[in-house]
Write a protein that holds these residues in place. Sequence first.
Motif, PDB file in Angstrom:
ATOM      1  N   PRO A   1       0.812  -1.221   0.000  1.00  0.00           N
ATOM      2  CA  PRO A   1       0.000   0.000   0.000  1.00  0.00           C
ATOM      3  C   PRO A   1       0.836   1.257   0.000  1.00  0.00           C
ATOM      4  CG  PRO A   1      -0.831  -1.576   1.605  1.00  0.00           C
ATOM      5  CD  PRO A   1       0.486  -2.098   1.144  1.00  0.00           C
ATOM      6  N   LEU A   2       2.002   1.219   0.710  1.00  0.00           N
ATOM      7  CA  LEU A   2       2.880   2.380   0.716  1.00  0.00           C
ATOM      8  C   LEU A   2       3.418   2.657  -0.671  1.00  0.00           C
ATOM      9  CD1 LEU A   2       4.901   1.693   4.000  1.00  0.00           C
ATOM     10  CD2 LEU A   2       3.022   3.327   3.665  1.00  0.00           C
ATOM     11  N   ALA A   3       3.824   1.602  -1.386  1.00  0.00           N
ATOM     12  CA  ALA A   3       4.352   1.773  -2.740  1.00  0.00           C
ATOM     13  C   ALA A   3       3.279   2.310  -3.663  1.00  0.00           C
ATOM     14  CB  ALA A   3       4.881   0.425  -3.263  1.00  0.00           C
ATOM     15  N   ALA A   4       2.061   1.774  -3.492  1.00  0.00           N
ATOM     16  CA  ALA A   4       0.969   2.234  -4.348  1.00  0.00           C
ATOM     17  C   ALA A   4       0.673   3.709  -4.115  1.00  0.00           C
ATOM     18  CB  ALA A   4      -0.286   1.406  -4.089  1.00  0.00           C
ATOM     19  N   SER A   5       0.749   4.130  -2.823  1.00  0.00           N
ATOM     20  CA  SER A   5       0.464   5.523  -2.529  1.00  0.00           C
ATOM     21  C   SER A   5       1.534   6.424  -3.094  1.00  0.00           C
ATOM     22  CB  SER A   5       0.348   5.721  -1.013  1.00  0.00           C
ATOM     23  OG  SER A   5       1.594   5.472  -0.383  1.00  0.00           O
ATOM     24  N   CYS A   6       2.807   5.941  -3.169  1.00  0.00           N
ATOM     25  CA  CYS A   6       3.882   6.736  -3.748  1.00  0.00           C
ATOM     26  C   CYS A   6       3.685   6.909  -5.242  1.00  0.00           C
ATOM     27  CB  CYS A   6       5.233   6.061  -3.490  1.00  0.00           C
ATOM     28  SG  CYS A   6       5.732   6.067  -1.749  1.00  0.00           S
ATOM     29  N   ALA A   7       3.135   5.866  -5.897  1.00  0.00           N
ATOM     30  CA  ALA A   7       2.967   5.931  -7.345  1.00  0.00           C
ATOM     31  C   ALA A   7       1.752   6.752  -7.743  1.00  0.00           C
ATOM     32  CB  ALA A   7       2.829   4.507  -7.913  1.00  0.00           C
ATOM     33  N   ALA A   8       0.820   6.936  -6.814  1.00  0.00           N
ATOM     34  CA  ALA A   8      -0.420   7.630  -7.147  1.00  0.00           C
ATOM     35  C   ALA A   8      -0.139   9.073  -7.545  1.00  0.00           C
ATOM     36  CB  ALA A   8      -1.369   7.594  -5.951  1.00  0.00           C
ATOM     37  N   GLY A   9      -0.880   9.566  -8.517  1.00  0.00           N
ATOM     38  CA  GLY A   9      -0.769  10.965  -8.909  1.00  0.00           C
ATOM     39  C   GLY A   9       0.348  11.267  -9.883  1.00  0.00           C
ATOM     40  N   THR A  10       1.041  10.232 -10.386  1.00  0.00           N
ATOM     41  CA  THR A  10       2.153  10.486 -11.292  1.00  0.00           C
ATOM     42  C   THR A  10       1.722  10.557 -12.747  1.00  0.00           C
ATOM     43  OG1 THR A  10       2.631   8.120 -11.407  1.00  0.00           O
ATOM     44  CG2 THR A  10       3.807   9.396  -9.730  1.00  0.00           C
ATOM     45  N   SER A  11       0.504  10.165 -13.079  1.00  0.00           N
ATOM     46  CA  SER A  11       0.025  10.199 -14.454  1.00  0.00           C
ATOM     47  C   SER A  11      -0.567  11.559 -14.782  1.00  0.00           C
ATOM     48  CB  SER A  11      -1.042   9.118 -14.671  1.00  0.00           C
ATOM     49  OG  SER A  11      -1.645   9.248 -15.961  1.00  0.00           O
ATOM     50  N   VAL A  12      -0.482  11.929 -16.078  1.00  0.00           N
ATOM     51  CA  VAL A  12      -1.118  13.168 -16.514  1.00  0.00           C
ATOM     52  C   VAL A  12      -2.627  13.101 -16.287  1.00  0.00           C
ATOM     53  CG1 VAL A  12       0.663  13.713 -18.212  1.00  0.00           C
ATOM     54  CG2 VAL A  12      -1.319  12.329 -18.902  1.00  0.00           C
ATOM     55  N   LEU A  13      -3.183  11.899 -16.217  1.00  0.00           N
ATOM     56  CA  LEU A  13      -4.615  11.741 -16.003  1.00  0.00           C
ATOM     57  C   LEU A  13      -5.025  12.153 -14.596  1.00  0.00           C
ATOM     58  CD1 LEU A  13      -5.236   8.317 -17.796  1.00  0.00           C
ATOM     59  CD2 LEU A  13      -5.426  10.624 -18.729  1.00  0.00           C
TER      60      LEU A  13
END
Length: 287
Positions: free
Chosen positions: A38-50
Amino acid sequence: MITLFTRPTPTRGARRGSPAGRARRAAAVALAVAAVLPLAASCAAGTSVLDKDTLVIGVKPDQPGLGVKVSPGKYRGFDIDVATYVARKLGKPVRFVDALSSQRERLLMDGAVDLIFASYSITPERKTKVAFGGPYYVAHQDTLVRTGQAGIDNVRDLRNRKLCQVTGSNSWKRVKEERKIPVVLVPSVSYSACVSDLRTGKVDAISTDDLILAGFATPGTTIVNAPFSDERYGVGIRSGDVDGCEAVNKAITEMYQDGTAKRLLERWFARSGLALTFTVPQFEGCG
């Protein structure tokens, strides 16, 4: 500090090498992985132009027909119109900023911009640093000379001539390195500066994409009309944003299918006399 797991203490019933001991260690590792994911997923969140509320898009400020800054924050040209169309399809408002040739990779890698629409040719070298949507158009490299300048009818005639070399552009490499034509390179910061040097005789020729040359071709200069390469204008995007890349490609496809691409190309380049292409380019792929 949060401790994800601790090493289980061997007991008489679960020695380190026993089946029970191995089972306990496996369970501890599984718990640790479950905590980390979950920590890794939260770090990756928000990195897309979408995921962006507003898209910051880098464009050229000094290329007539493609991208020109007309006032602070306001630009006009083919690249600007294509970027605006794509952003609208993504449901995002846009803020445009300058993206000179020498800055494009760094702007994306530093996160200063979300996308680049700036006559950005897709090359293997650039793909090691950033990713590309599109291309949204395939241009062709040609040569601009002074009107009446004799002896330059194609790229091979540039032998021993002074050729403008724009920092951050690959166009000069296709003449000197790929085709091994011995030109004298004259450094310049931009193609607009190259045109000034061409008119004053500091350089003998400018060789780059025909859409760029079409914007600069004014009385006193002439396009040779001897194209010698394909220049695939890509949408620069940060590496790893596959969802954003696929959404950009979908928007570009729709732009050609609904006739917008044809209308924009004719608006900006019909007077140049170039043979324009109105079919969807073959995409790079976002994997």
